[in-house]
Design an enzyme around this catalytic site. Sequence first.
Site, PDB file in Angstrom:
ATOM      1  N   GLU A 163       0.892  -1.220   0.117  1.00 43.92           N
ATOM      2  CA  GLU A 163      -0.029   0.118  -0.086  1.00 43.92           C
ATOM      3  C   GLU A 163       0.836   1.099  -0.124  1.00 43.92           C
ATOM      4  O   GLU A 163       1.721   1.394   0.892  1.00 43.92           O
ATOM      5  CB  GLU A 163      -0.999  -0.038   1.319  1.00 43.92           C
ATOM      6  CG  GLU A 163      -1.975   1.213   1.480  1.00 43.92           C
ATOM      7  CD  GLU A 163      -2.559   1.097   2.792  1.00 43.92           C
ATOM      8  OE1 GLU A 163      -3.490   2.094   2.988  1.00 43.92           O
ATOM      9  OE2 GLU A 163      -2.046   0.338   3.712  1.00 43.92           O
ATOM     10  N   GLU A 246      -8.803   9.772   6.070  1.00 47.45           N
ATOM     11  CA  GLU A 246      -8.771   9.008   7.150  1.00 47.45           C
ATOM     12  C   GLU A 246      -9.071   9.895   8.505  1.00 47.45           C
ATOM     13  O   GLU A 246      -8.181  10.523   9.020  1.00 47.45           O
ATOM     14  CB  GLU A 246      -7.364   8.251   7.307  1.00 47.45           C
ATOM     15  CG  GLU A 246      -7.120   7.258   6.239  1.00 47.45           C
ATOM     16  CD  GLU A 246      -6.055   6.478   6.714  1.00 47.45           C
ATOM     17  OE1 GLU A 246      -5.902   5.231   6.141  1.00 47.45           O
ATOM     18  OE2 GLU A 246      -4.811   6.957   7.020  1.00 47.45           O
TER      19      GLU A 246
END
Length: 387
Positions: A163, A246
């Site tokens: 990621e 986030e």
Amino acid sequence: MRTPRPRNRSLRGLLSVLVATLAAVAAVAALASPVAAAAPAEADTTLCEPFGTTTIQGRYVVQNNRWGSSATQCVTATDSGFRVTQADGSVPTNGAPKSYPSVFNGCHYTTCSPGTSLPARLDTIAEAPSSISYGFVGNAVYNASYDIWLDPAPRTDGVNRTEIMIWFNRVGPIQPIGSPVGTAAVGGRTWDVWSGGNGTNDVLSFVAPSAVSSWSFDVMDFVRATVARGLAGNDWYLTSVQAGFEPWQNGAGLAVNSFSSTVRTGSGPGTPDPGPGTPGGTETCEVSYGTNVWQNGFTADVTVTNTGTAPLDGWRLAFTLPSGQRITNAWNASVTPSAGSVTASGLAHNARIAPGGSLSFGFQGSHDGAFAEPDGFRLNDTACTTA
């Protein structure tokens, strides 16, 4: 961030009375102000299901993606992006965030965006241009970040091996997974680099030293930097390009104002993608830019003609406004940001330009000093001639 398997449900509780009212208001506004006349936009879609999704521009998926908290979170998908309309609750800032509300091109778990060329093998990708315009808030703890996923296999579900995160902004006492490993120059910017893992995948994070609210760049610059660090191989696959937030605490008001992502490949085992259009077609364009200027103000009427042989889906016209000019409102397109390097993109009703076809949009703005026109236009990263 990695998430549980989504359930692909969405809420569309739209009332017919509201739709009718909006249409009526739009009609009255059109009669009252011909300068701002535009076709009425489609109603926005609000998602409150933890893993609810919807499609925008006919090519990207917006996902609510609430996986780290039971508190309510809702996102509203717009023609060009989304905004977080409710973000209840909080989680400790030394752990994982509440969620990753985002928009993506590619495949995330079992959901793939319409017409995507991903997964695509890295050594077949010539470039992967992307652009983003964020809207930030100050009363929350969050990051604004891209999430780019790589795997040795062309996965369309589950968690990938590596990621890549690009942190455009962070607010509050939060940090990426792992530990700092130095700095790197990527895409013409300098980033603080963090490296680590979360038990299921490796994570390499590029953190902007100060907030970046909008940017156009090549995703492959970050992918190649990741390969150079040994966290992926050229025979791996790019599976998705995602942009969102986030949040750890609150987050209502955060917005992706606009997003674009294209993957262009050459020959090889990957899936070819010549960009918006059809295989074998060519992309060329012409732009006519007509203005009406008065003291400290102006309007611009822009006509974009597809002079190539391939249809243009999800078109994006990039240009730079001269210093002192600022857009105050636009019609028939989303134009962001309001000054400097801006990008106009189609709405739901005019997202495609057929070969030989054209469309028009416009905007009103203010200016200081002598007025000048933009000196160049790029349509989906192709330079256009001017009429």
